[in-house]
Design an enzyme around this catalytic site. Structure first.
Site, short mmCIF file in Angstrom:
data_model
loop_
_atom_site.label_atom_id
_atom_site.label_comp_id
_atom_site.label_asym_id
_atom_site.label_seq_id
_atom_site.Cartn_x
_atom_site.Cartn_y
_atom_site.Cartn_z
N GLY A 17 46.12 28.40 56.52
CA GLY A 17 46.53 27.34 55.59
C GLY A 17 45.51 26.22 55.50
O GLY A 17 45.87 25.04 55.42
N GLU A 142 36.19 21.57 51.82
CA GLU A 142 36.76 22.71 52.56
C GLU A 142 35.72 23.82 52.63
O GLU A 142 35.25 24.31 51.60
CB GLU A 142 38.02 23.22 51.87
CG GLU A 142 38.59 24.43 52.58
CD GLU A 142 39.84 25.03 51.92
OE1 GLU A 142 40.46 24.36 51.06
OE2 GLU A 142 40.17 26.18 52.25
N ILE A 150 28.99 35.14 59.06
CA ILE A 150 27.63 35.01 58.52
C ILE A 150 27.70 34.30 57.17
O ILE A 150 26.88 33.44 56.85
CB ILE A 150 26.99 36.41 58.35
CG1 ILE A 150 26.73 37.01 59.73
CG2 ILE A 150 25.69 36.32 57.55
CD1 ILE A 150 26.08 38.38 59.71
N GLU A 151 28.73 34.65 56.37
CA GLU A 151 28.81 34.18 54.99
C GLU A 151 28.80 32.66 54.85
O GLU A 151 28.26 32.13 53.89
CB GLU A 151 30.09 34.70 54.31
CG GLU A 151 30.02 36.13 53.83
CD GLU A 151 30.21 37.13 54.96
OE1 GLU A 151 30.52 36.69 56.09
OE2 GLU A 151 30.04 38.33 54.72
N CYS A 383 51.66 34.59 29.03
CA CYS A 383 50.47 35.29 28.55
C CYS A 383 50.80 36.75 28.21
O CYS A 383 51.35 37.01 27.15
CB CYS A 383 49.36 35.17 29.59
SG CYS A 383 47.74 35.42 28.86
N GLU A 407 45.17 46.59 23.58
CA GLU A 407 44.65 46.72 24.95
C GLU A 407 45.20 47.99 25.60
O GLU A 407 44.53 48.62 26.41
CB GLU A 407 45.06 45.48 25.78
CG GLU A 407 44.56 45.53 27.22
CD GLU A 407 44.96 44.32 28.08
OE1 GLU A 407 45.66 43.41 27.58
OE2 GLU A 407 44.54 44.28 29.25
N HIS A 509 49.05 29.77 30.16
CA HIS A 509 49.56 29.89 31.55
C HIS A 509 50.06 28.53 32.03
O HIS A 509 49.36 27.84 32.77
CB HIS A 509 48.43 30.37 32.48
CG HIS A 509 48.10 31.81 32.33
ND1 HIS A 509 48.83 32.81 32.92
CD2 HIS A 509 47.11 32.42 31.64
CE1 HIS A 509 48.30 33.98 32.61
NE2 HIS A 509 47.26 33.77 31.83
N GLU A 511 51.99 27.74 34.26
CA GLU A 511 52.11 27.65 35.72
C GLU A 511 50.88 26.98 36.34
O GLU A 511 50.96 26.39 37.41
CB GLU A 511 52.35 29.03 36.34
CG GLU A 511 51.18 30.02 36.30
CD GLU A 511 51.06 30.82 34.99
OE1 GLU A 511 51.63 30.37 33.98
OE2 GLU A 511 50.39 31.87 34.99
N1 GLN Z 1 45.57 41.32 29.23
C1 GLN Z 1 45.97 40.32 28.28
C2 GLN Z 1 44.79 39.73 27.55
O1 GLN Z 1 43.67 39.82 28.00
C3 GLN Z 1 46.78 39.24 28.95
C4 GLN Z 1 45.99 38.44 29.94
C5 GLN Z 1 46.85 37.57 30.82
O2 GLN Z 1 48.04 37.79 30.97
N2 GLN Z 1 46.24 36.61 31.47
O3 GLN Z 1 44.94 39.15 26.51
#
Ligand code: GLN
Length: 541
Positions: A17, A142, A150-151, A383, A407, A509, A511
């Site tokens: 953590g 951090e 090593i990294e 998304c 896709e 997104h 979130e």
């Molecule tokens: N695969 C989808 C795109 O590229 C959704 C991507 C995602 O959910 N971040 O548009």
């Protein structure tokens, strides 16, 4: 005043953590009103996290400025409640690519280029550059990985050298093993970790000890002796009910006062209002009044770190709504058959379909979205979860059989989701998606979207290549699908909603911008809808 530095180093193993400790230190200083920023060193040779698989590395976090960074940035932002920038992420990949391109340009003519001093000087220059540009009181750095790898060895050496020029406080996060059988706390691993750090020429000012139970006084005394420290500088970081209480635990141990003293900062009194608001949120996480169960549907659910931001956004919105949110992780591949068994959804009050890439698990997600729509389960699509909400609606409400995203089916008859022409020409993978903070406009006030954000303009972060295909907008809207918000500049659909029930999804997104102090409005709405669903179910019983 000159910028001061805190350097956080981890010993013995990953997973203790370090990101939460770094964020808690940032938050402590923020409570006092000091201007702070984090910096993260990552030793890997990728330029950034953009091309990493979430299975291996956890979530790819995206900042406003389009940077694709380590998921620790998510923790920093969630604690600090401040949007950060990509220059704060320093990777081995960035350092080496700068050095080799400088070499090709002849900047080091005649010299042989070495880790010390060339690479270490470059690290120090970058740190000083950040201080000059952002003028913080404190940078909290951090160092990724563990002491002895090593990294990250060149980062640690650079920090030792930084301390010769500037005020630097070193914090060592280590591990104390609880021997359940005898009730003892074993300090030997921590002693060995400490020895490695001392070998690197660094003596920590503080030893932070992860443990499963509270540190015993005798443990503190022993470690203090080995670390040449006063006992009060051995800090307890034992298991907590929520990670958001760590800054408060640190304050109880006077860590804030000692840290400020060591840094030589001008003393200030903390912002009591801010601290008590934080504490109120923490109390609500620990003992909430209401509850609901939300299914989080994804394709990397065995790796919880892949959905860290979604999980935390549910914690934040749960705290806002004074509700405990039980997360039910659902692997979409388990729902791919023609007639999936939805008995696992019996106790579910809300559904989130998360972001993702690639064909695996897609049909399972579509089936789950259909189940949610037909059974009045509150739904939030993130998304990919928006793209599939549109596909499901096209197939099952509009009767467009075979509707899909290109896709997943290049030859689909109805490409409800498709690549933008600008994305078709792209032949490089890193940093080429539609990324970062983008603004969109609400087009309909009678929507969940408007009621959630209470604003006609919305800014969220993006990371995707595919978009809603405007060719199908009319057909889907004719059957009731609402387009709640659009990006006018590029003519893109950004938020859609079902005509009935609670169903909302966004191409962005949200979130990624949810924080404890300012939870995502869309998640709060979902949580409220899920809690109402739960309470209605209780009434029926
Ligand atoms: N695969 C989808 C795109 O590229 C959704 C991507 C995602 O959910 N971040 O548009």
């Amino acid at each position: 005043m000159q910028t001061k530095y805190v350097v956080v180093l981890g010993s013995l193993m990953s997973g203790l953590g370090k990101g939460v400790v770094t964020s808690s230190i940032l938050k402590l200083l923020d409570f006092y009103g000091y201007k702070v920023f984090p910096v993260k060193f990552d030793g890997y040779l990728n330029y950034d996290c953009g091309t990493m698989n979430p299975y291996q590395h956890g979530e790819v976090f995206v900042l406003d400025d389009k940077s694709e960074v380590d998921m620790d940035f998510g923790i920093y932002e969630r604690f600090l409640n401040k949007s950060l920038t990509g220059d704060l992420s320093i990777t081995g990949g960035k350092l080496f690519s700068t050095i080799t391109s400088k070499e090709r340009q002849g900047e080091y003519l005649g010299e042989d280029i070495q880790i010390i001093p060339h690479l270490t000087n470059d690290i120090i220059k970058r740190i000083e550059g950040i201080s000059e540009a952002k003028r913080p009181d404190v940078l909290v750095i951090e160092v990724g990985g563990t002491v002895g790898d090593i990294e990250n060895s060149y980062f640690i050496e650079a920090m030792r050298q930084l301390s010769l020029k500037h005020d630097v406080v070193f914090v060592n996060l280590t591990y104390v093993h609880d021997l359940k059988l005898t009730g003892e706390q074993k300090t030997k691993p921590a002693q060995i970790g400490l020895r490695l750090l001392l070998q690197d020429g660094i003596r920590p000012n503080f030893l932070i000890c992860r443990a499963s139970s509270k540190l015993l006084e005798s443990t503190k005394e022993k470690l203090a002796m080995f670390a040449n420290l006063n006992k009060e500088r051995v800090i307890d970081d034992s298991d907590l009910l929520t990670l958001y209480s760590l800054p408060l635990q640190f304050m109880k141990q006077d860590f804030d006062r000692l840290l400020i003293k060591d840094l030589g900062l001008a003393p200030r009194s903390p912002d009591r209002k801010k601290i008590s608001a934080w504490k109120m949120k923490v109390d609500r996480i620990i003992s909430p009044k209401r509850e609901a169960t939300i299914a989080v549907v994804g394709k990397y659910t065995s790796m919880r770190d892949a959905y860290a931001s979604v999980k935390e956004a549910l914690v934040h919105s749960g705290a806002e709504a004074d509700s405990k949110i039980n997360i039910k992780w659902v692997e979409s591949t388990d729902f791919e058959s023609r007639l999936p068994d939805f008995s696992a959804f019996r106790d579910v009050d809300g559904v989130i379909v998360t972001g993702g890439f690639g064909t695996r698990g897609i049909e399972g997600m579509v089936n789950i979205i259909r189940h949610s729509r037909e059974n009045g389960l509150p739904y939030l699509g993130l998304c990919l979860g928006m793209q599939l909400m549109a596909v499901e609606f096209a197939r099952n409400v509009c009767g467009l059989r075979g509707a899909n995203s290109s896709e997943f089916d290049k030859g689909a008859k109805y490409k409800i989701i498709d690549l933008l022409p600008s994305q078709r020409k792209i032949d490089k993978m890193g940093g080429t998606m539609r990324l970062g903070s983008q603004e969109c406009d609400v087009v309909d006030k009678d929507t969940i979207t408007y009621r959630s954000y209470k604003s006609m303009a919305i800014r969220e972060r993006h990371r995707h290549r595919y978009e809603f295909n405007n060719k199908f907008k009319k057909t889907l809207m004719a059957k009731g699908l609402k387009v709640a918000a659009v990006n006018r500049q590029f003519n893109l659909v950004e938020f859609i909603e079902w005509p009935v029930g609670f169903g909302v999804a966004t191409q962005s997104h949200p979130e990624l911008k949810s924080r404890l102090e300012t939870p995502s409005p869309l998640f709060v709405s979902l949580v409220e809808a899920a809690v109402s669903h739960h309470e209605r179910k209780d009434l029926k019983r």
